[in-house]
Each structure stands twice: as C-alpha cells, then as structure tokens.
Design a protein around this motif. Structure first.
Motif, short mmCIF file in Angstrom:
data_model
loop_
_atom_site.label_atom_id
_atom_site.label_comp_id
_atom_site.label_asym_id
_atom_site.label_seq_id
_atom_site.Cartn_x
_atom_site.Cartn_y
_atom_site.Cartn_z
N PHE A 264 0.86 -1.17 0.00
CA PHE A 264 0.00 0.00 0.00
C PHE A 264 0.90 1.24 0.00
CE2 PHE A 264 -2.91 -3.05 2.36
CZ PHE A 264 -3.69 -3.31 1.24
N MET A 265 0.29 2.40 0.10
CA MET A 265 1.09 3.61 0.17
C MET A 265 1.98 3.56 1.41
SD MET A 265 0.64 5.42 -2.51
CE MET A 265 1.43 6.95 -2.02
N PRO A 266 3.12 4.25 1.39
CA PRO A 266 4.05 4.16 2.52
C PRO A 266 3.43 4.47 3.87
CG PRO A 266 5.14 5.16 0.65
CD PRO A 266 3.69 5.03 0.27
N ASP A 267 2.44 5.36 3.91
CA ASP A 267 1.83 5.70 5.20
C ASP A 267 0.77 4.70 5.63
OD1 ASP A 267 -0.08 6.41 3.31
OD2 ASP A 267 -0.32 8.48 4.00
N TYR A 268 0.49 3.69 4.79
CA TYR A 268 -0.50 2.66 5.14
C TYR A 268 0.14 1.29 5.33
CZ TYR A 268 -5.27 0.94 5.58
OH TYR A 268 -6.44 0.41 6.08
N GLY A 269 1.23 1.01 4.60
CA GLY A 269 2.00 -0.19 4.90
C GLY A 269 1.91 -1.30 3.89
N LEU B 14 11.44 -4.01 -4.08
CA LEU B 14 12.18 -2.81 -3.68
C LEU B 14 13.64 -2.85 -4.11
CD1 LEU B 14 10.62 -2.01 -0.20
CD2 LEU B 14 9.90 -1.30 -2.49
N ALA B 15 14.06 -3.95 -4.73
CA ALA B 15 15.39 -4.00 -5.34
C ALA B 15 15.39 -3.45 -6.77
CB ALA B 15 15.90 -5.44 -5.35
N GLU C 294 10.58 5.88 -2.45
CA GLU C 294 9.70 6.34 -1.39
C GLU C 294 9.31 5.19 -0.46
OE1 GLU C 294 5.70 9.11 -0.86
OE2 GLU C 294 5.97 7.98 -2.72
N GLN C 295 9.05 4.03 -1.03
CA GLN C 295 8.70 2.89 -0.20
C GLN C 295 9.87 2.48 0.69
OE1 GLN C 295 5.87 1.40 0.29
NE2 GLN C 295 4.56 1.71 -1.48
N ARG C 296 11.06 2.45 0.13
CA ARG C 296 12.22 2.04 0.92
C ARG C 296 12.49 3.01 2.06
NH1 ARG C 296 17.15 -0.29 -2.66
NH2 ARG C 296 17.92 -0.41 -0.51
N ALA C 297 12.22 4.28 1.84
CA ALA C 297 12.52 5.28 2.86
C ALA C 297 11.41 5.42 3.90
CB ALA C 297 12.76 6.64 2.19
N LYS C 298 10.12 5.21 3.49
CA LYS C 298 9.03 5.67 4.34
C LYS C 298 7.98 4.63 4.68
CE LYS C 298 9.32 10.40 2.50
NZ LYS C 298 8.56 11.48 1.81
N ASN C 299 7.98 3.45 4.04
CA ASN C 299 6.89 2.52 4.33
C ASN C 299 6.90 2.14 5.81
OD1 ASN C 299 5.56 -0.26 4.64
ND2 ASN C 299 4.96 0.33 2.57
N HIS D 122 10.16 -0.38 5.64
CA HIS D 122 11.21 0.49 5.13
C HIS D 122 12.57 -0.15 5.34
CE1 HIS D 122 12.29 1.64 9.24
NE2 HIS D 122 11.00 1.85 9.47
N ASP D 123 13.57 0.35 4.67
CA ASP D 123 14.93 -0.18 4.82
C ASP D 123 15.31 -0.21 6.30
OD1 ASP D 123 15.10 -0.42 2.11
OD2 ASP D 123 16.57 1.18 1.82
N GLY D 124 15.87 -1.33 6.72
CA GLY D 124 16.25 -1.50 8.12
C GLY D 124 15.33 -2.43 8.88
N ILE D 125 14.14 -2.69 8.34
CA ILE D 125 13.23 -3.65 8.98
C ILE D 125 13.63 -5.05 8.54
CG2 ILE D 125 10.84 -4.44 9.16
CD1 ILE D 125 11.24 -1.78 10.50
#
Length: 286
Positions: A164-169, A191-192, A221-226, A230-233
């Motif tokens: 979904f959109m980054p603010d929804y997941g 995301l690759a 945007e997804q990698r930075a904000k989902n 997001h990256d790091g999860i």
C-alpha cells in the motif's frame, strides 16, 4: 519505451484498475478491472468497466489483455465482461489453481475445474506479456495469496495488494496459502528495482491524517518511508508485526461473492434450474 498508465478508482471498494498503454502502437492491457456490485440487492453493473472502455476508445486504443494480479477478495472482477466486449485474452498467476483447490469445497463449486483453465493464460515468474511493442515481465510475488503476481512494464510495476502507500503499509497475509515471510521476501524483491521505478497499487484507504486518495509511489519512497517495511526492517520483525496485525482484522466485506466470481475469471457460477444465478453463503467455513 515506458507505458502510459491511466488509473480508474472505484471508491466503493477502494480499488484501482489500470489501462496500460503502448503509446506507439496504441495497444493496451487492463489490469484488475472492477465489476460494479450492490451486495444489498445482488445487482451487478458495468459502469466502471465501461468507463475504461470509453477512455480506450477516445484514444483509439485496442485492448489486447485483461490481467489480474491475483484472485481478489474485496471486489468482483469485470474480466469476463471486458473479454466479451473486446476479445482480449485474460491472464493470472499460474498458482491460481492453489486458490481454486482451497475454495472449491468451501463453495461446493462442482462446476469448477481447479487448474486455472478459466483464464486464457497462466503466468509463471519471468514470463513476458506483449502489450504492443512493450513487454510486461511477470514477477511472482506471493505472500498476500500464493498466486499473487506483479507486472513490471518499463519504468513501472503494478503490484496488486502486495504493497500500500508508505503511510499505510503492507497487505494482510492471513488468507489461505498466505505467508508474512513470503510477503517480506516478495516486497524486498520489488524494492530491489531501480529507485525511480513507479509503483502502482491496487487499493488505497487513506491513512490516518491523509484526506485524499493516492495509489502511485516509487521504490525510493517505499524504501525510505513505508511504515511496515522500510529499509532496516528485518524479516523477523516484519513477520511478527504482520502476523500480529492480521489477527485483529475482519474479513473483507465482499469476500464471499468476490471469491466465487474471481476464481472463475470473472464468470458467474452456472445458473440454477430456474435460470437464475446464485452466489452461495457458506456458513462457518471462513
């Protein structure tokens, strides 16, 4: 060459359908089309699907494919209607038989052969789908369902319910054959792709604090904000979150009629002896 993509938002089900156009040869595919359905009266309609056909006609565009990302549980597919109107071929992921085999006994669907033959083509990972001079590359992206696929076309990817959109997941994984672990791996594969890749989603529900619908984002945007991935999860963190969240969710409002129609490539079940089509309500099975 990159595609021209027109979006058609169906607010009653929060679903986005797409017209993916080769701007050179004026050929196109329709992805995830919606059949209008009123669950209170049991009436169906074609206003939404006809809107896509009208947009194609204005541009002098020939529809050659009707593509599904998966067997949807939240809206009925207009694939059969659009096939009848255009002569286009239908396609879905090759694992659709897994979904059909699960739900055939749930709905006692004696007319259903659970091998995907209702669709004109079953796509495997890496398959190529010609859309004029464009090619859509199929990516098997299971997790939400075992049969989910995404379509990578030029600089764009249509991902169904995977993201979904980054603010929804991210999408739920508690349907039969779903897997949070598989979803994580499918999303990381998406995301690759190059950071500027456009991502087109099948739904938007307006995240808390946002008052407008939106269904296009990017890999960057997804990698930075989902908020979920997001990256790091890492995988373990995501799986724990997703499985815990899924336990709190209700079934989709239209899952019972949707599955019966969508696993048949948008066709209704066979009419009963009185000529009327019925959708079944299985008790205590879902």
């Amino acid at each position: 060459m990159n595609p021209t993509i027109q979006s058609f938002f169906h607010e009653p089900t929060f679903t986005v359908s797409y017209l993916v156009i080769d701007p050179d040869r004026r050929k196109a595919a329709i992805v995830d089309p919606v059949l209008d359905f009123d669950p209170k009266s049991g009436r169906t309609g074609h206003k939404t699907a006809d809107g896509i056909l009208a947009a194609a006609a204005v541009g002098g565009i020939e529809i050659t494919w009707i593509l599904e990302t998966h067997v949807h549980a939240d809206h009925l597919s207009a694939a059969a209607y659009l096939k009848e109107k255009t002569g286009a071929r239908t396609g879905i992921g090759a694992a659709v038989g897994d979904v059909q085999r699960h739900f055939k006994p749930v709905f006692n669907a004696s007319d259903l052969e659970p091998d995907g033959r209702q669709f004109d083509r079953l796509f495997a990972d890496g398959d190529r789908v010609p859309i004029g001079s464009l090619e859509a590359q199929v990516m098997h992206t299971p997790g939400h369902t075992p049969a989910c696929i995404s379509y990578l076309i030029g600089d764009a990817v249509i991902v169904g319910d995977t993201l979904f959109m980054p603010d929804y997941g991210t999408a739920r994984c508690d349907f039969p054959g779903g897997s949070a672990r598989q979803l994580y791996r499918s999303i990381r594969r998406l995301l690759a792709l190059p950071p500027a890749t456009r991502i087109f989603l099948c739904h938007d529900y307006k995240a808390p604090g946002r008052d407008h619908f939106v269904w296009e984002t990017t890999v960057a945007e997804q990698r930075a904000k989902n908020i979920h991935i997001h990256d790091g999860i890492d995988e373990a963190t995501f799986v724990a979150m997703r499985e815990g969240r899924d336990k709190t969710l209700d079934m989709p409002a239209l899952i019972i009629p949707s599955i019966q129609v969508n696993m048949r490539a948008g066709q209704m079940p066979a009419p009963d002896s009185n000529g009327t089509v019925y959708l079944r309500m299985p008790l205590n099975r879902l």
